[in-house]
Design a protein around this motif. Structure first.
Motif, PDB file in Angstrom:
ATOM      1  N   PRO A  99     -19.485  56.371  42.086  1.00 40.22           N
ATOM      2  CA  PRO A  99     -18.111  55.875  41.904  1.00 40.22           C
ATOM      3  C   PRO A  99     -17.711  54.795  42.915  1.00 40.22           C
ATOM      4  O   PRO A  99     -16.717  54.102  42.710  1.00 40.22           O
ATOM      5  CB  PRO A  99     -17.245  57.122  42.081  1.00 40.22           C
ATOM      6  N   TYR A 100     -18.497  54.640  43.985  1.00 41.64           N
ATOM      7  CA  TYR A 100     -18.151  53.693  45.049  1.00 41.64           C
ATOM      8  C   TYR A 100     -19.046  52.463  45.065  1.00 41.64           C
ATOM      9  O   TYR A 100     -18.950  51.633  45.968  1.00 41.64           O
ATOM     10  CB  TYR A 100     -18.177  54.417  46.404  1.00 41.64           C
ATOM     11  N   TRP A 101     -19.920  52.342  44.065  1.00 43.39           N
ATOM     12  CA  TRP A 101     -20.781  51.166  43.976  1.00 43.39           C
ATOM     13  C   TRP A 101     -19.930  49.918  43.765  1.00 43.39           C
ATOM     14  O   TRP A 101     -18.895  49.939  43.092  1.00 43.39           O
ATOM     15  CB  TRP A 101     -21.750  51.298  42.809  1.00 43.39           C
ATOM     16  N   GLY A 102     -20.376  48.816  44.346  1.00 38.74           N
ATOM     17  CA  GLY A 102     -19.743  47.522  44.107  1.00 38.74           C
ATOM     18  C   GLY A 102     -18.435  47.287  44.854  1.00 38.74           C
ATOM     19  O   GLY A 102     -17.740  46.321  44.573  1.00 38.74           O
ATOM     20  N   GLN A 103     -18.111  48.139  45.815  1.00 35.79           N
ATOM     21  CA  GLN A 103     -16.851  47.982  46.562  1.00 35.79           C
ATOM     22  C   GLN A 103     -17.060  47.436  47.969  1.00 35.79           C
ATOM     23  O   GLN A 103     -16.112  47.338  48.747  1.00 35.79           O
ATOM     24  CB  GLN A 103     -16.115  49.321  46.622  1.00 35.79           C
ATOM     25  N   GLY A 104     -18.305  47.115  48.321  1.00 30.77           N
ATOM     26  CA  GLY A 104     -18.584  46.569  49.647  1.00 30.77           C
ATOM     27  C   GLY A 104     -18.553  47.587  50.764  1.00 30.77           C
ATOM     28  O   GLY A 104     -18.531  47.211  51.948  1.00 30.77           O
ATOM     29  N   LEU A 105     -18.554  48.862  50.434  1.00 28.67           N
ATOM     30  CA  LEU A 105     -18.486  49.895  51.470  1.00 28.67           C
ATOM     31  C   LEU A 105     -19.773  49.997  52.280  1.00 28.67           C
ATOM     32  O   LEU A 105     -19.726  50.125  53.507  1.00 28.67           O
ATOM     33  CB  LEU A 105     -18.135  51.251  50.842  1.00 28.67           C
ATOM     34  N   ILE A 106     -20.922  49.931  51.617  1.00 28.48           N
ATOM     35  CA  ILE A 106     -22.179  50.032  52.357  1.00 28.48           C
ATOM     36  C   ILE A 106     -22.427  48.790  53.212  1.00 28.48           C
ATOM     37  O   ILE A 106     -22.814  48.931  54.378  1.00 28.48           O
ATOM     38  CB  ILE A 106     -23.349  50.389  51.424  1.00 28.48           C
ATOM     39  N   PRO A 107     -22.181  47.565  52.727  1.00 24.70           N
ATOM     40  CA  PRO A 107     -22.283  46.433  53.665  1.00 24.70           C
ATOM     41  C   PRO A 107     -21.367  46.592  54.884  1.00 24.70           C
ATOM     42  O   PRO A 107     -21.738  46.213  55.996  1.00 24.70           O
ATOM     43  CB  PRO A 107     -21.891  45.232  52.807  1.00 24.70           C
ATOM     44  N   GLU A 108     -20.202  47.187  54.692  1.00 24.26           N
ATOM     45  CA  GLU A 108     -19.289  47.445  55.817  1.00 24.26           C
ATOM     46  C   GLU A 108     -19.921  48.429  56.801  1.00 24.26           C
ATOM     47  O   GLU A 108     -19.860  48.236  58.021  1.00 24.26           O
ATOM     48  CB  GLU A 108     -17.971  48.003  55.257  1.00 24.26           C
ATOM     49  N   ALA A 109     -20.556  49.477  56.280  1.00 26.92           N
ATOM     50  CA  ALA A 109     -21.233  50.462  57.136  1.00 26.92           C
ATOM     51  C   ALA A 109     -22.437  49.830  57.835  1.00 26.92           C
ATOM     52  O   ALA A 109     -22.659  50.046  59.031  1.00 26.92           O
ATOM     53  CB  ALA A 109     -21.679  51.670  56.303  1.00 26.92           C
ATOM     54  N   VAL A 110     -23.219  49.032  57.095  1.00 24.29           N
ATOM     55  CA  VAL A 110     -24.402  48.381  57.666  1.00 24.29           C
ATOM     56  C   VAL A 110     -23.999  47.435  58.794  1.00 24.29           C
ATOM     57  O   VAL A 110     -24.656  47.382  59.834  1.00 24.29           O
ATOM     58  CB  VAL A 110     -25.223  47.671  56.572  1.00 24.29           C
ATOM     59  N   LYS A 111     -22.915  46.720  58.611  1.00 24.33           N
ATOM     60  CA  LYS A 111     -22.425  45.815  59.665  1.00 24.33           C
ATOM     61  C   LYS A 111     -22.156  46.604  60.951  1.00 24.33           C
ATOM     62  O   LYS A 111     -22.518  46.166  62.045  1.00 24.33           O
ATOM     63  CB  LYS A 111     -21.152  45.113  59.184  1.00 24.33           C
ATOM     64  N   LEU A 113     -23.556  49.488  61.773  1.00 23.26           N
ATOM     65  CA  LEU A 113     -24.840  49.963  62.305  1.00 23.26           C
ATOM     66  C   LEU A 113     -25.598  48.844  63.007  1.00 23.26           C
ATOM     67  O   LEU A 113     -26.254  49.074  64.027  1.00 23.26           O
ATOM     68  CB  LEU A 113     -25.689  50.568  61.194  1.00 23.26           C
ATOM     69  N   LEU A 114     -25.517  47.632  62.461  1.00 24.09           N
ATOM     70  CA  LEU A 114     -26.157  46.487  63.121  1.00 24.09           C
ATOM     71  C   LEU A 114     -25.551  46.254  64.498  1.00 24.09           C
ATOM     72  O   LEU A 114     -26.272  46.005  65.471  1.00 24.09           O
ATOM     73  CB  LEU A 114     -26.035  45.231  62.259  1.00 24.09           C
TER      74      LEU A 114
END
Length: 178
Positions: A99-111, A113-114
């Motif tokens: 349900p959360y695909w395509g909302q930019g949440l994982i790129p936000e988390a990855v940023k 973590l980086l």
């Protein structure tokens, strides 16, 4: 704990098992990343106790609902699931409920973590990888600033099948110029 505008990244707790099962049972989520769908709340609780208890493994919690909706983490060179790496290198892994695909949440988390890798953990190189056909994960790699490095064919996934895996990397220098 790590905070972003929309997320809290925190250690998994056993009381997250119901939320984890809710998203990890979906056959569209795990298999594309190489792991089987969860079969029960107890199965999810066992994953929290074993796999998700590893250092630098985080529940991706949506601030708006306080619900664990995915997982992300940093695997060091001596980690069980990490790709072939050297000292001073790490790999970032992630997934999020459908349900959360395509909302930019994982790129936000990855940023986030980086930032942790390069600014707090003294990592020199961060890797990220996805299996062939996992276009959403590929897009996260690209959106997060990783650069394609190489492809391995005939890789045995945790599910036991042979796959093609694409590897991306980011150096500390790359990160400072983002």
């Amino acid at each position: 704990m790590i905070e972003t505008p929309r997320l809290i990244l925190r250690p998994w707790r056993e009381d997250d098992a119901e939320c984890l099962f809710k998203y990890a049972r979906d056959p569209d989520v795990g298999p594309v990343a190489g792991w089987p769908p969860h079969t029960s709340v107890e199965n999810s609780r066992e994953i929290i106790r074993t796999v998700f208890s590893a250092p630098e493994t985080y529940a991706v919690v949506l601030k708006e609902t306080n619900e664990a909706i995915g997982c992300c983490g940093i695997m060091s060179f001596n980690s069980l699931h990490a790709t072939d790496m050297n000292n001073g290198e790490a790999e970032i892994g992630y997934w999020v409920g459908k349900p959360y695909w395509g909302q930019g949440l994982i790129p936000e988390a990855v940023k986030a973590l980086l930032s942790r890798c390069f600014n707090e953990l003294s990592i020199d190189v961060v890797w990220c990888a996805h299996y062939d056909g996992n276009f959403k994960s590929k897009r996260v790699c690209e959106k997060s600033g990783f650069k394609f490095h190489h492809t391995n064919t005939g890789v045995t996934s945790p599910l036991g099948d042979k796959r093609t895996e694409h590897f991306y990397l980011m150096t500390k220098n790359d990160y400072t110029t983002l």
